[in-house]
Design a protein around this motif. Structure first.
Motif, mmCIF file in Angstrom:
data_model
loop_
_atom_site.group_PDB
_atom_site.id
_atom_site.type_symbol
_atom_site.label_atom_id
_atom_site.label_comp_id
_atom_site.label_asym_id
_atom_site.label_seq_id
_atom_site.Cartn_x
_atom_site.Cartn_y
_atom_site.Cartn_z
ATOM 1 N N THR A 170 0.839 -1.205 0.000
ATOM 2 C CA THR A 170 0.000 0.000 0.000
ATOM 3 C C THR A 170 0.868 1.247 0.000
ATOM 4 O O THR A 170 0.600 2.199 -0.736
ATOM 5 C CB THR A 170 -0.951 -0.005 1.206
ATOM 6 O OG1 THR A 170 -1.766 -1.187 1.133
ATOM 7 C CG2 THR A 170 -1.850 1.213 1.208
ATOM 8 N N ARG A 171 1.928 1.236 0.775
ATOM 9 C CA ARG A 171 2.826 2.390 0.828
ATOM 10 C C ARG A 171 3.478 2.654 -0.528
ATOM 11 O O ARG A 171 3.539 3.779 -0.993
ATOM 12 C CB ARG A 171 3.918 2.175 1.877
ATOM 13 C CG ARG A 171 4.877 3.353 2.031
ATOM 14 C CD ARG A 171 6.028 3.036 2.968
ATOM 15 N NE ARG A 171 6.965 2.061 2.437
ATOM 16 C CZ ARG A 171 7.916 2.346 1.548
ATOM 17 N NH1 ARG A 171 8.038 3.553 1.060
ATOM 18 N NH2 ARG A 171 8.738 1.402 1.125
ATOM 19 N N VAL A 172 3.919 1.596 -1.187
ATOM 20 C CA VAL A 172 4.676 1.758 -2.420
ATOM 21 C C VAL A 172 3.786 1.886 -3.646
ATOM 22 O O VAL A 172 4.068 2.682 -4.536
ATOM 23 C CB VAL A 172 5.674 0.580 -2.592
ATOM 24 C CG1 VAL A 172 6.370 0.621 -3.927
ATOM 25 C CG2 VAL A 172 6.689 0.599 -1.468
ATOM 26 N N THR A 173 2.690 1.128 -3.701
ATOM 27 C CA THR A 173 1.885 1.107 -4.925
ATOM 28 C C THR A 173 0.523 1.762 -4.760
ATOM 29 O O THR A 173 -0.189 1.955 -5.743
ATOM 30 C CB THR A 173 1.653 -0.339 -5.418
ATOM 31 O OG1 THR A 173 0.800 -1.030 -4.495
ATOM 32 C CG2 THR A 173 2.964 -1.085 -5.576
ATOM 33 N N ASP A 192 3.676 10.211 -11.678
ATOM 34 C CA ASP A 192 2.911 10.717 -10.534
ATOM 35 C C ASP A 192 3.464 10.145 -9.227
ATOM 36 O O ASP A 192 3.569 10.842 -8.223
ATOM 37 C CB ASP A 192 1.425 10.392 -10.676
ATOM 38 C CG ASP A 192 0.659 11.450 -11.455
ATOM 39 O OD1 ASP A 192 1.204 12.559 -11.661
ATOM 40 O OD2 ASP A 192 -0.489 11.169 -11.844
ATOM 41 N N ALA A 193 3.823 8.865 -9.225
ATOM 42 C CA ALA A 193 4.406 8.253 -8.027
ATOM 43 C C ALA A 193 5.742 8.901 -7.687
ATOM 44 O O ALA A 193 6.061 9.097 -6.508
ATOM 45 C CB ALA A 193 4.573 6.745 -8.224
ATOM 46 N N VAL A 194 6.528 9.252 -8.706
ATOM 47 C CA VAL A 194 7.793 9.952 -8.480
ATOM 48 C C VAL A 194 7.516 11.302 -7.820
ATOM 49 O O VAL A 194 8.186 11.697 -6.869
ATOM 50 C CB VAL A 194 8.586 10.127 -9.800
ATOM 51 C CG1 VAL A 194 9.733 11.106 -9.630
ATOM 52 C CG2 VAL A 194 9.095 8.775 -10.294
ATOM 53 N N LEU A 195 6.518 12.014 -8.316
ATOM 54 C CA LEU A 195 6.173 13.317 -7.739
ATOM 55 C C LEU A 195 5.717 13.188 -6.290
ATOM 56 O O LEU A 195 6.127 13.961 -5.426
ATOM 57 C CB LEU A 195 5.087 14.005 -8.573
ATOM 58 C CG LEU A 195 5.520 14.475 -9.959
ATOM 59 C CD1 LEU A 195 4.313 14.947 -10.758
ATOM 60 C CD2 LEU A 195 6.565 15.561 -9.858
ATOM 61 N N VAL A 196 4.876 12.202 -6.011
ATOM 62 C CA VAL A 196 4.396 11.971 -4.644
ATOM 63 C C VAL A 196 5.572 11.625 -3.730
ATOM 64 O O VAL A 196 5.669 12.129 -2.613
ATOM 65 C CB VAL A 196 3.310 10.877 -4.615
ATOM 66 C CG1 VAL A 196 3.009 10.431 -3.202
ATOM 67 C CG2 VAL A 196 2.053 11.377 -5.307
ATOM 68 N N ALA A 197 6.499 10.786 -4.214
ATOM 69 C CA ALA A 197 7.678 10.431 -3.413
ATOM 70 C C ALA A 197 8.532 11.656 -3.108
ATOM 71 O O ALA A 197 9.208 11.708 -2.082
ATOM 72 C CB ALA A 197 8.506 9.366 -4.134
ATOM 73 N N PHE A 217 13.936 7.068 -7.909
ATOM 74 C CA PHE A 217 13.124 8.165 -7.400
ATOM 75 C C PHE A 217 11.992 7.756 -6.468
ATOM 76 O O PHE A 217 11.562 8.555 -5.644
ATOM 77 C CB PHE A 217 12.566 8.989 -8.570
ATOM 78 C CG PHE A 217 13.658 9.642 -9.358
ATOM 79 C CD1 PHE A 217 14.364 10.693 -8.816
ATOM 80 C CD2 PHE A 217 13.990 9.185 -10.615
ATOM 81 C CE1 PHE A 217 15.389 11.297 -9.533
ATOM 82 C CE2 PHE A 217 15.014 9.778 -11.336
ATOM 83 C CZ PHE A 217 15.713 10.835 -10.796
ATOM 84 N N ILE A 218 11.512 6.537 -6.581
ATOM 85 C CA ILE A 218 10.461 6.091 -5.668
ATOM 86 C C ILE A 218 11.086 5.347 -4.485
ATOM 87 O O ILE A 218 10.761 5.609 -3.336
ATOM 88 C CB ILE A 218 9.409 5.226 -6.389
ATOM 89 C CG1 ILE A 218 8.722 6.061 -7.481
ATOM 90 C CG2 ILE A 218 8.394 4.673 -5.395
ATOM 91 C CD1 ILE A 218 7.802 5.269 -8.390
ATOM 92 N N GLN A 219 12.016 4.453 -4.777
ATOM 93 C CA GLN A 219 12.694 3.727 -3.704
ATOM 94 C C GLN A 219 13.817 4.543 -3.081
ATOM 95 O O GLN A 219 14.297 4.224 -2.005
ATOM 96 C CB GLN A 219 13.249 2.400 -4.217
ATOM 97 C CG GLN A 219 12.181 1.427 -4.643
ATOM 98 C CD GLN A 219 11.195 1.144 -3.533
ATOM 99 O OE1 GLN A 219 11.571 0.827 -2.415
ATOM 100 N NE2 GLN A 219 9.922 1.269 -3.828
ATOM 101 N N GLY A 220 14.258 5.602 -3.762
ATOM 102 C CA GLY A 220 15.286 6.479 -3.217
ATOM 103 C C GLY A 220 16.685 5.889 -3.208
ATOM 104 O O GLY A 220 17.533 6.300 -2.419
#
Length: 182
Positions: free
Chosen positions: A35-38, A103-108, A135-138
């Protein structure tokens, strides 16, 4: 990079028999992480990651010294995280539409999602994996390269190509997104 799907997403019978309380704790951990990641925890994904996690726990148990407890909450969390990363690389990021991934990159990055969902799917599966890890996992570039078992050069190239492809979507220097101005 070759076939991204590999056998990482194929359900594999696990040899680990967890007590019901441990299994419930593991399932909660997996659902929370998915849920956190996807943004969602679909049952098929939960089951795949559970099986992958249990296989990793089984490997840890085989490598542990006789008196060590491989099923500690810390080991379970580490095995879950490893399984999640492999699932993300093999089954999630490559299948994402460019708009959803960006969008996920922006949210991260702490920004509001704003990519129009009518944009074309501009990125290759490989470019999506690279963007997801960085960018999502950092992950740092060298860590992502190590995780994927390769040098950093192919990742740099994929990142450069991805940035070139998405420049028309407003993710460029001077855009309203702080993350794009770095």
């Amino acid at each position: 990079m070759g076939d991204l799907s590999g056998n990482l997403t194929a359900p594999v019978k696990s040899g680990v028999e967890l007590a019901p309380g441990m299994r419930a704790m593991l399932l909660n951990l997996i659902r929370e992480e998915l849920t956190r990641v996807t943004g969602r925890a679909q049952p098929a994904a939960v089951e795949t990651v559970r099986l992958m996690t249990e296989k990793r726990l089984e490997s840890r148990m085989m490598l542990a010294d006789a008196g060590d407890n491989a099923l500690t909450p810390r080991n379970m969390a580490l095995a879950c995280r490893e399984a999640m990363l492999h699932w993300l690389v093999s089954a999630h990021y490559p299948l994402q539409h460019t708009a959803d991934l960006l969008d996920a990159v922006l949210v991260a990055a702490g920004q509001e999602p704003s990519i129009p969902h009518t944009c074309p799917d501009l990125l290759s599966p490989w470019q999506k994996v690279v963007l997801g890890l960085l960018f999502i996992q950092g992950m740092r570039l060298d860590r992502a390269a190590s995780f994927l078992g390769m040098s950093a050069d192919p990742l740099r190239e994929a990142l450069s190509e991805a940035v070139t492809r998405v420049q028309g979507l407003g993710l460029r220097v001077g855009s309203r997104h702080r993350s794009a101005q770095a």
